[in-house]
Design a protein around this motif. Structure first.
Motif, PDB file in Angstrom:
ATOM      1  N   ARG A   1       0.868  -1.202   0.000  1.00 14.38           N
ATOM      2  CA  ARG A   1       0.000   0.000   0.000  1.00 14.38           C
ATOM      3  C   ARG A   1       0.879   1.217   0.000  1.00 14.38           C
ATOM      4  NH1 ARG A   1      -4.151  -3.577  -0.531  1.00 14.38           N
ATOM      5  NH2 ARG A   1      -3.108  -5.373   0.371  1.00 14.38           N
ATOM      6  N   ARG A   2       0.596   2.111  -0.941  1.00 13.83           N
ATOM      7  CA  ARG A   2       1.351   3.341  -1.023  1.00 13.83           C
ATOM      8  C   ARG A   2       0.570   4.418  -0.278  1.00 13.83           C
ATOM      9  NH1 ARG A   2       2.710   7.828  -3.981  1.00 13.83           N
ATOM     10  NH2 ARG A   2       4.932   7.944  -4.494  1.00 13.83           N
ATOM     11  N   LEU A   3       1.138   4.959   0.789  1.00 11.13           N
ATOM     12  CA  LEU A   3       0.462   6.028   1.525  1.00 11.13           C
ATOM     13  C   LEU A   3       0.871   7.357   0.916  1.00 11.13           C
ATOM     14  CD1 LEU A   3       0.529   4.941   5.262  1.00 11.13           C
ATOM     15  CD2 LEU A   3      -0.987   4.277   3.411  1.00 11.13           C
ATOM     16  N   ALA A   4      -0.077   8.033   0.296  1.00 13.63           N
ATOM     17  CA  ALA A   4       0.224   9.264  -0.436  1.00 13.63           C
ATOM     18  C   ALA A   4       0.488  10.422   0.518  1.00 13.63           C
ATOM     19  CB  ALA A   4      -0.927   9.605  -1.370  1.00 13.63           C
ATOM     20  N   SER A   5       1.205  11.423   0.021  1.00 12.58           N
ATOM     21  CA  SER A   5       1.576  12.545   0.887  1.00 12.58           C
ATOM     22  C   SER A   5       0.387  13.462   1.167  1.00 12.58           C
ATOM     23  CB  SER A   5       2.738  13.333   0.268  1.00 12.58           C
ATOM     24  OG  SER A   5       2.380  13.811  -1.010  1.00 12.58           O
ATOM     25  N   ASP A   6      -0.735  13.267   0.464  1.00  8.95           N
ATOM     26  CA  ASP A   6      -1.919  14.096   0.766  1.00  8.95           C
ATOM     27  C   ASP A   6      -2.975  13.278   1.517  1.00  8.95           C
ATOM     28  OD1 ASP A   6      -2.923  12.366  -1.103  1.00  8.95           O
ATOM     29  OD2 ASP A   6      -3.952  13.904  -2.286  1.00  8.95           O
ATOM     30  N   ARG A   7      -2.545  12.211   2.206  1.00  6.70           N
ATOM     31  CA  ARG A   7      -3.531  11.280   2.758  1.00  6.70           C
ATOM     32  C   ARG A   7      -4.377  11.855   3.880  1.00  6.70           C
ATOM     33  NH1 ARG A   7       1.544   9.622   4.255  1.00  6.70           N
ATOM     34  NH2 ARG A   7       1.963   8.979   6.383  1.00  6.70           N
ATOM     35  N   PHE A   8      -3.947  12.969   4.473  1.00  6.01           N
ATOM     36  CA  PHE A   8      -4.773  13.582   5.512  1.00  6.01           C
ATOM     37  C   PHE A   8      -5.401  14.888   5.042  1.00  6.01           C
ATOM     38  CE2 PHE A   8      -1.812  10.930   7.989  1.00  6.01           C
ATOM     39  CZ  PHE A   8      -2.763  10.063   8.497  1.00  6.01           C
ATOM     40  N   ALA A   9      -5.525  15.052   3.750  1.00  8.04           N
ATOM     41  CA  ALA A   9      -6.121  16.271   3.224  1.00  8.04           C
ATOM     42  C   ALA A   9      -7.597  16.344   3.624  1.00  8.04           C
ATOM     43  CB  ALA A   9      -5.980  16.311   1.707  1.00  8.04           C
TER      44      ALA A   9
ATOM     45  N   ALA B   1       4.896   7.767   1.183  1.00  2.63           N
ATOM     46  CA  ALA B   1       5.300   8.826   0.263  1.00  2.63           C
ATOM     47  C   ALA B   1       5.167  10.183   0.940  1.00  2.63           C
ATOM     48  CB  ALA B   1       4.449   8.783  -1.003  1.00  2.63           C
ATOM     49  N   TYR B   2       6.125  11.043   0.700  1.00  2.00           N
ATOM     50  CA  TYR B   2       6.131  12.381   1.297  1.00  2.00           C
ATOM     51  C   TYR B   2       6.596  13.381   0.267  1.00  2.00           C
ATOM     52  CZ  TYR B   2       5.799   9.981   5.748  1.00  2.00           C
ATOM     53  OH  TYR B   2       5.380   9.194   6.780  1.00  2.00           O
ATOM     54  N   GLN B   3       6.234  14.626   0.511  1.00  2.00           N
ATOM     55  CA  GLN B   3       6.741  15.695  -0.323  1.00  2.00           C
ATOM     56  C   GLN B   3       7.510  16.667   0.562  1.00  2.00           C
ATOM     57  OE1 GLN B   3       4.452  18.790  -2.941  1.00  2.00           O
ATOM     58  NE2 GLN B   3       4.394  16.814  -3.968  1.00  2.00           N
ATOM     59  N   LEU B   4       8.699  17.049   0.112  1.00  2.00           N
ATOM     60  CA  LEU B   4       9.515  18.007   0.865  1.00  2.00           C
ATOM     61  C   LEU B   4       9.617  19.294   0.067  1.00  2.00           C
ATOM     62  CD1 LEU B   4      12.494  15.662   1.814  1.00  2.00           C
ATOM     63  CD2 LEU B   4      10.834  16.605   3.408  1.00  2.00           C
TER      64      LEU B   4
ATOM     65  N   PHE C   1      10.604  17.992  -3.614  1.00  2.00           N
ATOM     66  CA  PHE C   1      11.163  16.640  -3.677  1.00  2.00           C
ATOM     67  C   PHE C   1      10.076  15.659  -3.264  1.00  2.00           C
ATOM     68  CE2 PHE C   1      14.441  19.646  -2.509  1.00  2.00           C
ATOM     69  CZ  PHE C   1      15.513  19.309  -3.312  1.00  2.00           C
ATOM     70  N   ASP C   2       9.964  14.554  -3.996  1.00  2.00           N
ATOM     71  CA  ASP C   2       9.112  13.449  -3.548  1.00  2.00           C
ATOM     72  C   ASP C   2      10.010  12.398  -2.914  1.00  2.00           C
ATOM     73  OD1 ASP C   2       6.753  14.517  -4.349  1.00  2.00           O
ATOM     74  OD2 ASP C   2       6.569  13.353  -6.186  1.00  2.00           O
ATOM     75  N   GLU C   3       9.606  11.878  -1.759  1.00  2.00           N
ATOM     76  CA  GLU C   3      10.374  10.789  -1.167  1.00  2.00           C
ATOM     77  C   GLU C   3       9.479   9.572  -0.973  1.00  2.00           C
ATOM     78  OE1 GLU C   3      14.136  12.971   0.927  1.00  2.00           O
ATOM     79  OE2 GLU C   3      12.738  11.973   2.261  1.00  2.00           O
ATOM     80  N   GLU C   4      10.021   8.402  -1.278  1.00  2.00           N
ATOM     81  CA  GLU C   4       9.334   7.132  -1.049  1.00  2.00           C
ATOM     82  C   GLU C   4      10.158   6.321  -0.077  1.00  2.00           C
ATOM     83  OE1 GLU C   4       7.287   5.973  -5.329  1.00  2.00           O
ATOM     84  OE2 GLU C   4       8.730   4.621  -4.392  1.00  2.00           O
TER      85      GLU C   4
ATOM     86  N   ILE D   1      13.825   6.544  -1.791  1.00  2.00           N
ATOM     87  CA  ILE D   1      14.033   7.017  -3.169  1.00  2.00           C
ATOM     88  C   ILE D   1      13.454   8.427  -3.277  1.00  2.00           C
ATOM     89  CG2 ILE D   1      13.630   6.607  -5.631  1.00  2.00           C
ATOM     90  CD1 ILE D   1      13.206   3.671  -4.944  1.00  2.00           C
ATOM     91  N   ARG D   2      14.347   9.381  -3.548  1.00  2.00           N
ATOM     92  CA  ARG D   2      13.929  10.788  -3.627  1.00  2.00           C
ATOM     93  C   ARG D   2      14.020  11.269  -5.072  1.00  2.00           C
ATOM     94  NH1 ARG D   2      17.101  12.665  -0.073  1.00  2.00           N
ATOM     95  NH2 ARG D   2      18.840  13.120  -1.424  1.00  2.00           N
ATOM     96  N   THR D   3      12.985  11.976  -5.519  1.00  2.00           N
ATOM     97  CA  THR D   3      13.007  12.588  -6.846  1.00  2.00           C
ATOM     98  C   THR D   3      12.910  14.091  -6.693  1.00  2.00           C
ATOM     99  OG1 THR D   3      11.851  10.641  -7.689  1.00  2.00           O
ATOM    100  CG2 THR D   3      11.965  12.547  -9.153  1.00  2.00           C
ATOM    101  N   ALA D   4      13.835  14.807  -7.334  1.00  2.00           N
ATOM    102  CA  ALA D   4      13.838  16.274  -7.287  1.00  2.00           C
ATOM    103  C   ALA D   4      13.163  16.808  -8.542  1.00  2.00           C
ATOM    104  CB  ALA D   4      15.274  16.793  -7.208  1.00  2.00           C
TER     105      ALA D   4
END
Lengths: 262, 262
Positions: free
Chosen positions: A90-98, A256-259, B201-204, B230-233
């Motif tokens: 399962r991929r937990l998306a970075s917007d999962r608590f939107a 998954a996260y976004q920085l 950046f997306d991080e997995e 795995i990070r994508t810029a």
């Protein structure tokens, strides 16, 4: 599933410094990595490997236990050793608590499960008032009592996560949050209705081997670590309104996260 | 460090269904968890435990190997079994790739190491042009050739991370990014100077047991998983300009992230 044949395996290198049981583990691992032995396949039996390599039964067992520790194979008593089937991840998306998910009346878990085409389930729910540990109290700004909500999550009948939510008792007592079923959208939707508009969540991630209790709760195979995630929810006034302490089967998740770059 | 005494351990429960070696492991684990046996302490020896519990040497060894698999103890050949010392953990902040750090001419790794009071080091640097794997190519939008930058990170002399950065070759060739030392602020600073202003950046994140190669590269103790990140810029035009594939010693890191509530 098929039984894998020892004929795809090579010979030992008698000049190598590497212990024989490690050489055998290397060859089995390579056969798994390259897909010659597939998920769910039965590995060649102890007897076949004893004959193929000309080694003792103990040596073959040591090779199996190396691969088991790496999470590559599982041993089924009386049946043999199998390439560990990889469950769907399962991929937990970075917007999962939107908020838009909460407004649809769905919990993050339900949203993710549905996106993955899986059947979500929650069991073992326990709601009670208690004294927080020092760590939880510190994260919540020092309440003397908290409401704790414990539950286990399953996907398609398989346990994947065990989570405990802690909320300051003054905030949660006598609200729908203290009910077994807090209603559509879960406790985050209720917190917002109670005037705690959510601003952001901090998550802290660690990985480690499970305790025996976690192995049982999540029915983990040997060689499968857990992801330990501690999430703190903050309202728009900067108050920590919930801490969720979660242990997840590491083979069932990608997070998954976004920085930001700025 | 002290040698722990068997006298703090209890007795076996002869009526229990739980295997004797597991009961012994449970008691040792509890003594570690409660701090009766401390980090670096030598556990009671095989002979002491054989005497204390009235069991065979093999049973005691099986208990030790349970705890080793959980990452709680390490066995030092000829010296005994020790409570695994927990190295200092580095917390990777959610703003670790913020531009203000790059503008100070520091890499994210240096920023984090300094914040933790540690001595950062990089070794094994290798820069070369190559064909990407299917996965890396897909993440970068399909380039046929990439520049790969491989390196290992150490903190206070201890390896903690092995990372490979991939950049589309058309973007990196004949630039400072292709130099062993890309200059202050690292490759992200150079990408921005080349006109690729970074957007996010997306991080997995995954966790799993290490391969034997990773055990050697990161000098991992038994029972220590790795975090695979795995990070994508992405630049402000939405182009993926770099993928960084990183394997980290899980006992050396806490990763922190912030998730939006809206």
């Amino acid at each position: 599933m098929a039984a894998a044949s020892a004929s795809v395996l090579g010979a030992l290198d008698p000049t190598s410094d590497r212990a024989v049981f490690r050489q055998i583990a290397d060859q089995l691992r390579e056969a798994i990595d390259k897909g010659r032995f597939k998920e769910g396949d039965k590995l060649p039996s102890e007897s076949e490997l004893v004959e193929h390599y000309g080694v003792s039964r103990m040596t073959v067992r040591n090779s199996f236990s190396v691969l088991q520790g790496e999470g590559l194979v599982v041993s089924e008593h009386g049946k043999g050793v199998f390439v560990r089937p990889r469950p769907p991840v399962r991929r937990l998306a970075s917007d999962r608590f939107a908020r838009r998910h909460r407004e649809q009346g769905k919990s993050a878990f339900t949203v993710e499960a549905e996106a993955a085409g899986s059947r979500p389930e929650v069991d073992g729910l326990e709601v009670k008032e208690e004294r927080p540990t020092q760590d939880i109290a510190a994260r919540l700004g020092g309440p003397r009592r908290v409401l704790a909500r414990r539950r286990r999550y399953l996907l398609d009948g398989r346990p994947v996560e065990y989570a405990v939510s802690y909320l300051p008792l003054d905030l949660a007592r006598d609200t729908p949050i203290a009910q077994p079923n807090p209603g559509p959208g879960g406790i985050y939707a209720r917190l917002e209705e109670l005037g705690h508009r959510l601003d952001h969540f901090d998550e802290e991630i660690r990985a480690r081997m499970p305790s025996p209790h976690e192995v049982r709760t999540l029915r983990l195979a040997a060689g499968v670590p857990v992801i330990h995630l501690i999430r703190t929810a903050y309202d728009t006034e900067g108050r920590a309104v919930e801490v969720c302490d979660t242990v997840m089967a590491a083979d069932a998740y990608v997070l998954a996260y976004q920085l930001p770059a700025t």
